[in-house]
Scaffold this motif. Structure first.
Motif, PDB file in Angstrom:
ATOM      1  N   CYS A 179       0.776  -1.289   0.040  1.00 62.05           N
ATOM      2  CA  CYS A 179       0.005  -0.137  -0.154  1.00 62.05           C
ATOM      3  C   CYS A 179       0.929   1.330  -0.049  1.00 62.05           C
ATOM      4  CB  CYS A 179      -0.948  -0.091   1.149  1.00 62.05           C
ATOM      5  SG  CYS A 179      -2.113  -1.247   1.394  1.00 62.05           S
ATOM      6  N   ASP A 180       2.070   1.058   0.734  1.00 58.61           N
ATOM      7  CA  ASP A 180       2.952   2.423   0.580  1.00 58.61           C
ATOM      8  C   ASP A 180       3.412   2.774  -0.589  1.00 58.61           C
ATOM      9  OD1 ASP A 180       3.208   3.194   3.654  1.00 58.61           O
ATOM     10  OD2 ASP A 180       3.403   1.172   3.651  1.00 58.61           O
ATOM     11  N   GLU A 205      -8.719   5.438 -10.137  1.00 59.63           N
ATOM     12  CA  GLU A 205      -7.743   6.259  -9.249  1.00 59.63           C
ATOM     13  C   GLU A 205      -7.761   5.679  -7.899  1.00 59.63           C
ATOM     14  OE1 GLU A 205      -6.044   8.547 -10.710  1.00 59.63           O
ATOM     15  OE2 GLU A 205      -7.118   8.586 -12.620  1.00 59.63           O
ATOM     16  N   ARG A 206      -9.016   5.141  -7.437  1.00 58.96           N
ATOM     17  CA  ARG A 206      -9.022   4.849  -6.032  1.00 58.96           C
ATOM     18  C   ARG A 206      -8.728   3.473  -5.586  1.00 58.96           C
ATOM     19  NH1 ARG A 206     -14.235   5.710  -2.656  1.00 58.96           N
ATOM     20  NH2 ARG A 206     -12.467   5.105  -1.082  1.00 58.96           N
ATOM     21  N   CYS A 207      -8.288   3.465  -4.351  1.00 57.06           N
ATOM     22  CA  CYS A 207      -7.624   2.035  -3.818  1.00 57.06           C
ATOM     23  C   CYS A 207      -8.773   0.949  -3.913  1.00 57.06           C
ATOM     24  CB  CYS A 207      -7.906   2.377  -1.987  1.00 57.06           C
ATOM     25  SG  CYS A 207      -7.395   0.860  -1.175  1.00 57.06           S
ATOM     26  N   LEU A 208      -8.245  -0.288  -4.566  1.00 56.34           N
ATOM     27  CA  LEU A 208      -8.943  -1.366  -4.949  1.00 56.34           C
ATOM     28  C   LEU A 208      -9.737  -1.809  -3.749  1.00 56.34           C
ATOM     29  CD1 LEU A 208      -6.516  -3.075  -7.539  1.00 56.34           C
ATOM     30  CD2 LEU A 208      -8.798  -1.797  -8.014  1.00 56.34           C
ATOM     31  N   LEU A 209      -9.052  -1.795  -2.676  1.00 53.97           N
ATOM     32  CA  LEU A 209      -9.365  -2.434  -1.220  1.00 53.97           C
ATOM     33  C   LEU A 209     -10.719  -1.672  -0.785  1.00 53.97           C
ATOM     34  CD1 LEU A 209      -9.203  -5.037   0.561  1.00 53.97           C
ATOM     35  CD2 LEU A 209      -7.777  -3.744   1.992  1.00 53.97           C
ATOM     36  N   GLU A 210     -10.528  -0.487  -0.813  1.00 52.75           N
ATOM     37  CA  GLU A 210     -11.833   0.554  -0.360  1.00 52.75           C
ATOM     38  C   GLU A 210     -13.153   0.211  -1.519  1.00 52.75           C
ATOM     39  OE1 GLU A 210      -9.390   3.920   1.532  1.00 52.75           O
ATOM     40  OE2 GLU A 210     -10.485   4.398  -0.334  1.00 52.75           O
ATOM     41  N   CYS A 215      -7.723  -7.234  -2.330  1.00 53.16           N
ATOM     42  CA  CYS A 215      -6.508  -6.745  -2.625  1.00 53.16           C
ATOM     43  C   CYS A 215      -5.762  -7.137  -1.262  1.00 53.16           C
ATOM     44  CB  CYS A 215      -6.472  -5.345  -2.880  1.00 53.16           C
ATOM     45  SG  CYS A 215      -4.557  -4.744  -3.120  1.00 53.16           S
ATOM     46  N   LEU A 216      -4.531  -7.703  -1.395  1.00 46.70           N
ATOM     47  CA  LEU A 216      -3.583  -8.017  -0.384  1.00 46.70           C
ATOM     48  C   LEU A 216      -2.493  -7.059   0.002  1.00 46.70           C
ATOM     49  CD1 LEU A 216      -4.422 -10.581   1.438  1.00 46.70           C
ATOM     50  CD2 LEU A 216      -2.192 -11.733   0.500  1.00 46.70           C
ATOM     51  N   GLY A 217      -2.820  -5.885  -0.609  1.00 47.75           N
ATOM     52  CA  GLY A 217      -1.640  -5.010  -0.243  1.00 47.75           C
ATOM     53  C   GLY A 217      -1.287  -4.822   1.197  1.00 47.75           C
ATOM     54  N   PRO A 218      -2.358  -4.366   1.978  1.00 50.63           N
ATOM     55  CA  PRO A 218      -1.987  -3.862   3.305  1.00 50.63           C
ATOM     56  C   PRO A 218      -0.970  -4.945   4.118  1.00 50.63           C
ATOM     57  CG  PRO A 218      -4.258  -3.782   3.050  1.00 50.63           C
ATOM     58  CD  PRO A 218      -3.646  -4.530   1.831  1.00 50.63           C
ATOM     59  N   ALA A 219      -0.951  -6.585   3.726  1.00 48.04           N
ATOM     60  CA  ALA A 219      -0.351  -7.502   4.421  1.00 48.04           C
ATOM     61  C   ALA A 219       0.915  -8.136   3.784  1.00 48.04           C
ATOM     62  CB  ALA A 219      -1.178  -8.735   4.671  1.00 48.04           C
ATOM     63  N   ARG A 221       4.695  -7.632   1.747  1.00 50.63           N
ATOM     64  CA  ARG A 221       5.850  -6.716   1.775  1.00 50.63           C
ATOM     65  C   ARG A 221       5.896  -5.873   0.491  1.00 50.63           C
ATOM     66  NH1 ARG A 221      10.672  -7.054   4.562  1.00 50.63           N
ATOM     67  NH2 ARG A 221      10.175  -9.051   5.266  1.00 50.63           N
ATOM     68  N   ALA A 222       6.306  -4.587   0.454  1.00 49.70           N
ATOM     69  CA  ALA A 222       6.792  -3.730  -0.538  1.00 49.70           C
ATOM     70  C   ALA A 222       7.858  -4.148  -1.443  1.00 49.70           C
ATOM     71  CB  ALA A 222       6.796  -2.379  -0.043  1.00 49.70           C
ATOM     72  N   GLY A 223       8.105  -3.447  -2.376  1.00 48.53           N
ATOM     73  CA  GLY A 223       9.271  -3.693  -3.202  1.00 48.53           C
ATOM     74  C   GLY A 223       9.062  -4.028  -4.637  1.00 48.53           C
ATOM     75  N   CYS A 224       7.933  -4.090  -5.077  1.00 45.05           N
ATOM     76  CA  CYS A 224       7.260  -4.371  -6.366  1.00 45.05           C
ATOM     77  C   CYS A 224       7.078  -2.969  -7.032  1.00 45.05           C
ATOM     78  CB  CYS A 224       6.130  -5.279  -6.291  1.00 45.05           C
ATOM     79  SG  CYS A 224       4.730  -5.107  -5.471  1.00 45.05           S
ATOM     80  N   GLY A 225       6.696  -2.003  -6.188  1.00 45.79           N
ATOM     81  CA  GLY A 225       6.305  -0.834  -6.731  1.00 45.79           C
ATOM     82  C   GLY A 225       4.737  -0.815  -6.590  1.00 45.79           C
ATOM     83  N   GLY A 226       4.287  -1.802  -6.304  1.00 45.40           N
ATOM     84  CA  GLY A 226       2.668  -1.870  -6.544  1.00 45.40           C
ATOM     85  C   GLY A 226       2.049  -1.851  -7.859  1.00 45.40           C
ATOM     86  N   ARG A 227       2.955  -2.787  -8.579  1.00 46.92           N
ATOM     87  CA  ARG A 227       2.434  -2.544 -10.232  1.00 46.92           C
ATOM     88  C   ARG A 227       1.538  -3.361 -10.498  1.00 46.92           C
ATOM     89  NH1 ARG A 227       7.740  -6.160 -12.432  1.00 46.92           N
ATOM     90  NH2 ARG A 227       7.759  -7.766 -10.551  1.00 46.92           N
ATOM     91  N   CYS A 228       0.866  -4.387  -9.808  1.00 48.86           N
ATOM     92  CA  CYS A 228      -0.312  -4.979 -10.069  1.00 48.86           C
ATOM     93  C   CYS A 228      -1.742  -3.944  -9.774  1.00 48.86           C
ATOM     94  CB  CYS A 228      -0.463  -6.306  -9.372  1.00 48.86           C
ATOM     95  SG  CYS A 228       0.672  -7.565  -9.695  1.00 48.86           S
ATOM     96  N   PRO A 229      -1.806  -3.475  -8.581  1.00 54.54           N
ATOM     97  CA  PRO A 229      -2.850  -2.685  -8.146  1.00 54.54           C
ATOM     98  C   PRO A 229      -2.570  -1.450  -9.256  1.00 54.54           C
ATOM     99  CG  PRO A 229      -1.395  -2.533  -6.375  1.00 54.54           C
ATOM    100  CD  PRO A 229      -1.143  -3.801  -7.211  1.00 54.54           C
ATOM    101  N   GLU A 230      -1.687  -0.921  -9.607  1.00 53.93           N
ATOM    102  CA  GLU A 230      -1.364   0.098 -10.408  1.00 53.93           C
ATOM    103  C   GLU A 230      -2.388  -0.011 -11.835  1.00 53.93           C
ATOM    104  OE1 GLU A 230       2.449   1.165 -11.442  1.00 53.93           O
ATOM    105  OE2 GLU A 230       1.827   3.416 -12.324  1.00 53.93           O
TER     106      GLU A 230
END
Lengths: 306, 142
Positions: A179-180, A205-210, A215-219, A221-230
């Motif tokens: 998410c970050d 534009e908006r958060c998929l989980l909202e 979306c498993l983003g909150p749980a 680990r970062a490092g991928c740049g969020g490219r799937c949710p993007e």
């Protein structure tokens, strides 16, 4: 002195090796005159694991007796062992097999899938290694020095891990969650209802989980740049649990339940069972990549016979 | 009941209500089975799903979580958050083969010593019927 590097695949799909090969010419920045690749199934035709290497990259988790033997042999030979990819780190997708008995898995894979032709109706058995009772991450069997999660990990991550291993530096992973890094706008952290990924058209534009997408983003680990949710695909959690979280699925249950219809929770008639019932596949959502390394890593009512 | 086995139950109780209820049960000398090990938390909303799963992993045969009555939470709405979490945990426990019947939650106020003892007795009986979870032995299998 020339340093020796090897790669090997165990219970994986070879995708992490492909990611390594995606370095293309940059492979030469690692494997130069001083660093030699001495064993690698997709690249070199050697049959015996070398007696000594400086760095070994292991792809895949532990699915059968052969994996156990090879993992132990590699550990014996290598000064530094790198677990490359989510299967090696956490068991990965094959870990979902821990929900079934081994006979069920073999029957499904070799007999009853519609595309399988098996006239005898029996799974093959001769000269094949036995399945272990369940899928394990590499670290259940041998000591792992560096973990590079991802399905597959990015070529850059693998390159960096190998560089760190060769130069004796510490390989660090991002400590935040997906998410970050995700560029989508998070407004209120309230989830109105749970949707399947194919339902409706997500707001770009908006958060998929909202918006209710799983979306498993909150749980994760970062490092991928969020490219799937993007690009509108909910995070499946392939990089494993975020820093400090013992269990990815438990973290997600917590995040999801806290945000679900939070502003109307005290209204009469509010029923939390609604949330539980609207999650179609809890293990598939919360533990898709990490069941084998979760706090409860298998179906607890499975039989004890291998 | 298998020989030599006695249920192990972990009970997370919120400081302000359920733990008070356990206290009331104690000072009033109400009887309930010693299979229950109480862990005090400040609020049921503090109980993470990982606590419940970890308790099972470490050898619990049943896990109980007690909070304040809805509307009475010391922190306004912690128990509402727990309530949603608890229902999702039940769903997961069924899927993962532990079974939601090994898990229980209830709202018990500090004055309800009798209710606390009664809930513990009933939960103990249920776990006794279900028998040992035997997760430890399977965790050691390769």
């Amino acid at each position: 002195m020339t340093k020796k590097v090897m790669t090997i695949w165990l219970g994986g799909c070879s995708g992490c090796h492909i990611s390594l090969l995606d370095l293309h010419e940059r492979l030469l920045s690692v494997f130069s005159d001083d660093v030699e690749l001495v064993y690698s199934p997709p690249l070199l035709d050697f049959k015996e694991i070398p007696e000594h290497v400086d760095v070994a990259l292991i792809e895949g988790g532990i699915r059968n007796e052969d994996n156990v033997e090879e993992a132990e042999e590699v550990r014996e030979a290598a000064d530094v062992v790198i677990a490359v990819g989510t299967c090696a780190c956490f068991g990965g997708i094959p870990g979902l097999g821990n929900l079934f008995e081994n006979e069920e898995l073999l029957e499904r894979a070799y007999v009853s899938t519609p595309t399988t032709v098996n006239e005898e109706g029996e799974p093959p058995s001769e000269d094949l290694p036995e399945l272990t009772w369940r899928v394990h991450p590499l670290s259940d069997v041998i000591d792992v020095d560096i973990m590079v999660p991802g399905c597959p990990p990015s070529p850059d991550d693998i390159l960096e891990a190998v560089r760190c291993a060769l130069e004796g530096e510490e390989f660090e992973l991002p400590r935040k969650s997906v998410c970050d890094e995700c560029p989508r706008e998070k407004k209120g952290k309230v989830i109105r209802s749970i949707k399947r990924p194919f339902e409706g058209e997500p707001d770009p534009e908006r958060c998929l989980l909202e918006q209710g997408y799983p979306c498993l983003g909150p749980a994760t680990r970062a490092g991928c740049g969020g490219r799937c949710p993007e690009v509108g695909v909910p995070c499946a959690g392939c990089r494993g649990p975020a820093e400090g979280a013992p269990d990815q699925g438990a973290g997600m249950i917590s995040a999801l339940a806290s945000a679900y219809r939070v502003e109307e929770e005290e209204e009469p008639g509010f029923d939390p069972v609604e949330l539980a019932e609207s999650v179609p596949d809890p293990v598939g959502w919360f533990y898709r990549f990490t069941l084998a390394s979760a706090l409860i890593p298998f179906r607890a009512d499975r039989g004890e016979e291998p | 009941m298998p020989d030599g086995w006695y249920p192990k139950i972990v009970a997370f109780c919120c400081n302000w209500c359920s733990y008070g209820g356990a206290d009331t049960a104690g000072v009033s000398r109400m009887q309930y089975p010693p299979s229950v090990r109480i862990i005090r938390v400040m609020c049921s909303g503090r109980v993470e799903p990982a606590f419940v799963l970890k308790a099972f992993r470490e050898g619990a045969d049943g896990v109980f979580v007690g909070g304040c009555h809805l509307g009475d939470c010391h922190y306004q709405a912690g128990n509402y958050k727990w309530w949603r979490r608890a229902e999702l945990i039940k769903r997961l426990l069924d899927e993962i083969g532990i079974g939601s019947e090994r898990f229980e939650y209830d709202w018990i106020s500090a004055s309800e010593g009798e209710k606390f003892a009664e809930v513990m007795r009933k939960f103990h009986e249920r776990i006794e019927k279900l028998g040992p979870l035997k997760l430890n032995e399977k965790l050691e299998l390769l």
